[in-house]
Scaffold this motif. Sequence first.
Motif, short mmCIF file in Angstrom:
data_model
loop_
_atom_site.label_atom_id
_atom_site.label_comp_id
_atom_site.label_asym_id
_atom_site.label_seq_id
_atom_site.Cartn_x
_atom_site.Cartn_y
_atom_site.Cartn_z
N SER A 182 -8.53 5.34 5.78
CA SER A 182 -8.07 5.28 4.39
C SER A 182 -6.99 4.23 4.21
N ALA A 220 -7.49 1.11 1.67
CA ALA A 220 -6.53 0.78 0.61
C ALA A 220 -6.04 -0.66 0.77
N VAL A 227 0.85 -1.19 0.00
CA VAL A 227 0.00 0.00 0.00
C VAL A 227 0.89 1.25 0.00
N ALA A 255 -8.89 2.91 -3.54
CA ALA A 255 -8.03 4.09 -3.57
C ALA A 255 -8.72 5.14 -2.71
N LEU A 309 -3.10 4.11 -1.87
CA LEU A 309 -3.35 3.27 -3.04
C LEU A 309 -3.03 1.81 -2.74
N PRO A 310 -3.90 0.90 -3.17
CA PRO A 310 -3.61 -0.54 -2.99
C PRO A 310 -2.42 -0.94 -3.86
#
Length: 369
Positions: A190, A194, A149, A199, A165-166
């Motif tokens: 968050s 993710a 991540v 996202a 973001l993943p």
Amino acid sequence: MSSTSQEGAILSVNPLSCLHDEPVCIKVSGLKPNQDVTLHSSMKDVRNIHFMSYAHYRADGNGEVDVDVMESLGGEYEGVFPMGLFGSLAPAPNEYKYTRFFKRDVENPNLVTISVHDGHLSAETLCSSEASKPLSSVVHERHYMAPGVQRIPVRYGKVRGALFLPPGDGPFPGVVDMFGTAGGLLEFRSAQLASRGFASLALAFFNYDDLPKGLEEFDIAYFEEAVEYLLKHEKVLDFGVGAIGTSKGGDLAISMAVFVPSVIACVCINGYCAPAEIGMRVKDHVYPAFDLRYDYIRLTDTGVMMPLSCRPERKLVEKLVLPMEKSRAAFLFIVGADDRDVASEIHAQLAHRFLVMVWVLLVQAKGEI
């Protein structure tokens, strides 16, 4: 996964490292048959504040304890509660009783020490400098960010926050994530979103970076710009995004779902269905807010001031409900009925009633009923 002491007790925590929302299995073996023991969890936050929990168990005839299936006989919780040693973590006796835990450093895991002690001990005894050595102990890691991540600081136009973001190329479903009047930037949700394939933009709206230090009139343009940032990102699906908000962030999420067409899903957690305290500007129009009435306060037996802020304003709130008929989003309201500050159940009921009424009118207009 396990640690052995000279007493012969073996404490196992499986897995030893995992994501924050994943369950673990806690077992003890090598005890005496029917031995009374205390399981103890302990951790410190970035401010060095100590949080702890404990539970009393009695070993079975084989000298074993399995937290997944056995009942706690006392401590911070009773009954079968497999994740009780985590779910009931609270400030230790030597800390301020009402300290709230916020995860600020999401790139580092929570380190939770799990230990097993002989006998049924109290919280005060467990925290005492004279406490006896545990029979066995293990340090368990609970991560907010899965491997791979990414955390990306965001300064886009006026927008301030952090994008998570993943791992992988994507594109991923996007979501804007907001909290309430604590201000600043809270990233833990968050980071977890993710880790599960979203996202997620943790969005600040005051008291962070160069944003205003206090709550001022909100302008939907700021939140629209945040959506624009997400939709322009190469790793975000471009057909629409979601918005999730807690407390004040809840009515901001609803405002986004109502006034920003690209927001197609909205989750409101213990929030409001109308602007609270601060109005929302949409171009030349300001949608007014209702005031939180803190003159409705009672003092509990423990000396805690308990506000009942929104309950007297139901009739006023009904007049200020945001125009949800303008939205094409799907809505989910999550309510914590024990919240004495936000009457979120009332707000969810009002929103539900309003949305159902709009749906019925639309169906009638189409001649389907």
